[in-house]
Write a protein that holds these residues in place. Sequence first.
Motif, short mmCIF file in Angstrom:
data_model
loop_
_atom_site.label_atom_id
_atom_site.label_comp_id
_atom_site.label_asym_id
_atom_site.label_seq_id
_atom_site.Cartn_x
_atom_site.Cartn_y
_atom_site.Cartn_z
N VAL A 13 0.86 -1.18 0.00
CA VAL A 13 0.00 0.00 0.00
C VAL A 13 0.90 1.23 0.00
O VAL A 13 1.90 1.29 0.72
CB VAL A 13 -0.92 0.01 1.24
CG1 VAL A 13 -1.50 1.40 1.49
CG2 VAL A 13 -2.05 -1.00 1.08
N LEU A 14 0.56 2.23 -0.83
CA LEU A 14 1.33 3.48 -0.90
C LEU A 14 0.56 4.60 -0.21
O LEU A 14 -0.66 4.66 -0.29
CB LEU A 14 1.58 3.88 -2.36
CG LEU A 14 2.29 2.88 -3.27
CD1 LEU A 14 2.53 3.51 -4.63
CD2 LEU A 14 3.60 2.41 -2.66
N ILE A 15 1.30 5.51 0.44
CA ILE A 15 0.69 6.65 1.10
C ILE A 15 1.43 7.92 0.74
O ILE A 15 2.66 8.00 0.84
CB ILE A 15 0.69 6.47 2.64
CG1 ILE A 15 -0.17 5.25 3.01
CG2 ILE A 15 0.18 7.73 3.34
CD1 ILE A 15 -0.23 4.95 4.49
N GLY A 16 0.67 8.92 0.27
CA GLY A 16 1.25 10.22 -0.07
C GLY A 16 0.39 11.34 0.47
O GLY A 16 -0.73 11.12 0.94
N VAL A 17 0.91 12.55 0.40
CA VAL A 17 0.14 13.71 0.89
C VAL A 17 0.07 14.79 -0.18
O VAL A 17 0.92 14.88 -1.06
CB VAL A 17 0.77 14.31 2.17
CG1 VAL A 17 0.63 13.36 3.34
CG2 VAL A 17 2.23 14.68 1.94
N VAL A 18 -0.99 15.58 -0.10
CA VAL A 18 -1.15 16.77 -0.95
C VAL A 18 -0.98 17.98 -0.04
O VAL A 18 -1.73 18.14 0.93
CB VAL A 18 -2.54 16.79 -1.61
CG1 VAL A 18 -2.71 18.07 -2.44
CG2 VAL A 18 -2.74 15.56 -2.49
N THR A 19 0.02 18.80 -0.31
CA THR A 19 0.31 19.97 0.53
C THR A 19 0.32 21.24 -0.32
O THR A 19 0.08 21.18 -1.53
CB THR A 19 1.67 19.81 1.23
OG1 THR A 19 2.70 19.76 0.23
CG2 THR A 19 1.72 18.54 2.07
N ARG A 20 0.64 22.36 0.32
CA ARG A 20 0.73 23.61 -0.43
C ARG A 20 1.87 23.57 -1.44
O ARG A 20 1.80 24.17 -2.51
CB ARG A 20 0.93 24.79 0.54
CG ARG A 20 -0.37 25.24 1.21
CD ARG A 20 -0.12 26.26 2.28
NE ARG A 20 0.56 25.68 3.43
CZ ARG A 20 0.74 26.30 4.59
NH1 ARG A 20 0.28 27.52 4.75
NH2 ARG A 20 1.36 25.71 5.58
N GLU A 21 2.95 22.87 -1.08
CA GLU A 21 4.10 22.77 -1.99
C GLU A 21 3.93 21.66 -3.02
O GLU A 21 4.61 21.62 -4.03
CB GLU A 21 5.39 22.49 -1.19
CG GLU A 21 5.87 23.64 -0.33
CD GLU A 21 5.09 23.76 0.98
OE1 GLU A 21 4.59 22.72 1.44
OE2 GLU A 21 4.96 24.88 1.50
N GLN A 22 3.00 20.72 -2.76
CA GLN A 22 2.85 19.55 -3.62
C GLN A 22 1.36 19.36 -3.91
O GLN A 22 0.64 18.79 -3.10
CB GLN A 22 3.44 18.33 -2.88
CG GLN A 22 3.46 17.05 -3.68
CD GLN A 22 4.22 15.96 -2.95
OE1 GLN A 22 5.43 16.02 -2.77
NE2 GLN A 22 3.51 14.93 -2.50
N ASP A 23 0.91 19.84 -5.09
CA ASP A 23 -0.52 19.75 -5.42
C ASP A 23 -0.91 18.32 -5.81
O ASP A 23 -0.07 17.42 -5.81
CB ASP A 23 -0.90 20.75 -6.51
CG ASP A 23 -0.14 20.49 -7.83
OD1 ASP A 23 0.34 19.36 -8.02
OD2 ASP A 23 -0.05 21.42 -8.65
N GLU A 24 -2.19 18.14 -6.17
CA GLU A 24 -2.69 16.78 -6.47
C GLU A 24 -1.97 16.15 -7.65
O GLU A 24 -1.65 14.96 -7.63
CB GLU A 24 -4.20 16.84 -6.72
CG GLU A 24 -5.02 17.04 -5.46
CD GLU A 24 -6.51 16.89 -5.70
OE1 GLU A 24 -6.89 16.01 -6.50
OE2 GLU A 24 -7.29 17.64 -5.10
N ASP A 25 -1.75 16.94 -8.71
CA ASP A 25 -1.07 16.39 -9.89
C ASP A 25 0.35 15.94 -9.55
O ASP A 25 0.80 14.87 -9.98
CB ASP A 25 -1.02 17.45 -11.01
CG ASP A 25 -2.40 17.69 -11.62
OD1 ASP A 25 -3.28 16.81 -11.45
OD2 ASP A 25 -2.60 18.74 -12.26
#
Length: 403
Positions: A13-25
């Motif tokens: 299973v992979l886990i990532g985050v969407v932050t102000r520096e890293q958008d959804e794309d």
Amino acid sequence: MLEKKDISLEKVVLIGVVTREQDEDMSKEYLDELEFLTYTAGGEVVKRFTQKLDMPNPKTFIGTGKMNDVQEYVKEHEVGTVIFDDELSPAQERNISKILNCKILDRTNLILDIFAQRAQTSYARTQVELAQCQYLLPRLKGMWTHLERQKGGIGMRGPGETEIETDRRIVRDKIALLKEKIKTIDKQMAVQRGNRGKMVRVALVGYTNVGKSTLMNVISKSQVFAENKLFATLDTTVRKVVIGNLPFLVSDTVGFIRKLPTQLVESFKSTLDEVREADLLLHVVDISHSNFEEHIDSVNQILDEIESKDKPTIMVFNKIDAYEPEPYDEEDLVVERTKANYSIDEWKQTWMSTIGDNALFISALNKDNLDEFRKRVYKEVRDIHVTRFPYNHFLYPDVEDIE
């Protein structure tokens, strides 16, 4: 990304985050790359989880609710490994392990594991082991208690398996020994480089999996290992190449990647001496990749770290045979035309036009435009050689006379 299910692959299973520096794309792009890394290491991604956060949770990286979702999925589907797209702190790793009760890895650990698989020579194995020990040192306390019943698999290769019961003092001693061993091999390699005389040196650099080894095989007519996986090449390969009647050396180096672990940059700096000492860099780019511009930036950043960014460089845009712009309807007034819709000719009119004849477009696999590539490299190598040995200029024909 994987089309066929393989029962021999670990469920991941992979886990990532969407932050102000890293958008959804960008988050999706990073997770795509993480999935390819997982496949390269021997895993099969069965699920991805992402969460929007201002900043990662200092205790568990993701929020409590999302962690509960992951916990339920892992338990229900008997998932053995969870991989996070960013480097976890030792405390985060311990906290998450207690909650999920399975193997927890981050991007750094995964890349180190792939390097442990791919290292063929004693030198590469020593460099990888040093990087793994440096990663392991702050994580010794309680790191392995939940894994006592497990053996092998992703993230368990190298010193992780043999150093579980050791204390910090022994690991520090091992780090010191490995550094001394690398220093000794470095001296031997420096002598080897010195024995190559004053031949012009050309180094292939670029993001991982852009086709450097395939290009090396074509121009040197040798068989350097190449496959469609990340980090297929770890050990630097040097080959003598002759174009016209001018001999020079070409080296194929380890591929770069975004978020490359600092431990690896540090321990592989000696391998990158081939880049530092090169007279000319061939920066190979996979133009068929949707984010090739970001790849270029990542490579330039690492070249800057090893003080090689200002070397004479030819940009080699590879895989033109695989390049397909996204279709665009000119009559659609709603959808805006983007770079994804550019043809290769249109790309040539962008910032690439400022590179001039230092931008080449080829397919190493199909051998498209290789004559142009050979002539351009010959011209640059000849200019460097004649500058070094001005009395030899009559020995080597002008580029127009090269067949």
